[in-house]
Scaffold this motif. Sequence first.
Motif, mmCIF file in Angstrom:
data_model
loop_
_atom_site.group_PDB
_atom_site.id
_atom_site.type_symbol
_atom_site.label_atom_id
_atom_site.label_comp_id
_atom_site.label_asym_id
_atom_site.label_seq_id
_atom_site.Cartn_x
_atom_site.Cartn_y
_atom_site.Cartn_z
ATOM 1 N N ASP A 77 0.832 -1.205 0.000
ATOM 2 C CA ASP A 77 0.000 0.000 0.000
ATOM 3 C C ASP A 77 0.870 1.261 0.000
ATOM 4 O O ASP A 77 0.484 2.279 -0.550
ATOM 5 N N VAL A 78 2.044 1.163 0.641
ATOM 6 C CA VAL A 78 2.969 2.291 0.703
ATOM 7 C C VAL A 78 4.333 1.817 0.219
ATOM 8 O O VAL A 78 4.656 0.627 0.263
ATOM 9 N N LEU A 79 5.140 2.754 -0.208
ATOM 10 C CA LEU A 79 6.447 2.444 -0.777
ATOM 11 C C LEU A 79 7.312 1.598 0.166
ATOM 12 O O LEU A 79 7.993 0.670 -0.266
ATOM 13 N N GLU A 80 7.288 1.902 1.431
ATOM 14 C CA GLU A 80 8.126 1.181 2.405
ATOM 15 C C GLU A 80 7.802 -0.312 2.417
ATOM 16 O O GLU A 80 8.681 -1.151 2.674
ATOM 17 N N ASP A 81 6.536 -0.680 2.155
ATOM 18 C CA ASP A 81 6.148 -2.097 2.151
ATOM 19 C C ASP A 81 6.817 -2.871 1.015
ATOM 20 O O ASP A 81 6.993 -4.083 1.101
ATOM 21 N N VAL A 82 7.175 -2.187 -0.051
ATOM 22 C CA VAL A 82 7.823 -2.851 -1.181
ATOM 23 C C VAL A 82 9.158 -3.433 -0.742
ATOM 24 O O VAL A 82 9.541 -4.532 -1.173
ATOM 25 N N PHE A 83 9.857 -2.747 0.144
ATOM 26 C CA PHE A 83 11.222 -3.117 0.479
ATOM 27 C C PHE A 83 11.333 -4.096 1.657
ATOM 28 O O PHE A 83 12.418 -4.400 2.111
ATOM 29 N N ARG A 84 10.212 -4.606 2.108
ATOM 30 C CA ARG A 84 10.315 -5.619 3.170
ATOM 31 C C ARG A 84 10.791 -6.914 2.535
ATOM 32 O O ARG A 84 10.448 -7.244 1.411
ATOM 33 N N GLU A 85 11.613 -7.621 3.266
ATOM 34 C CA GLU A 85 12.226 -8.851 2.724
ATOM 35 C C GLU A 85 11.417 -10.078 3.099
ATOM 36 O O GLU A 85 10.816 -10.262 4.027
#
Length: 144
Positions: A136-144
């Motif tokens: 939903d937010v950009l930061e969620d893309v970078f979770r491993e």
Amino acid sequence: MRPPGLLFRLEHNRGIEETRQLVQTIIALTQDDIYTELRLALGEWLRYVLLPRALPEVDLIHAPVTLTEITDMMTEHSRSWTHQWRQEGRQEGEGAMLARLLAHKYGPLSEEVTQRLRQATIAQLETWSLNILDADVLEDVFRE
């Protein structure tokens, strides 16, 4: 082709086969004894500048010095060099595609995000590319 053009093509080569052909052309054009120093200088440049980028896993301290020896070494290492360039191309392509998708979904990317994409491994880029579907937010893309 003139020597300056050959040097430019060496610096911006498209792979080991083109590099090997260019070095062989240089060898053919510089057979005369007046070119001895030039051949040595080109050998050193190949050894300390071009080859370390292309073959980082090869110990170049004991690498060949003559252009002919360098050509032989390139033949021996052609598979690893080609593989590395393909990997780098794939990594750049995946990073660029993910950057476009992120910009489309979240707006202009910060320099920090752009740098993170450039430094990412292929595995990270693949994970992040899948994460974008549910994030939903950009930061969620970078979770491993």
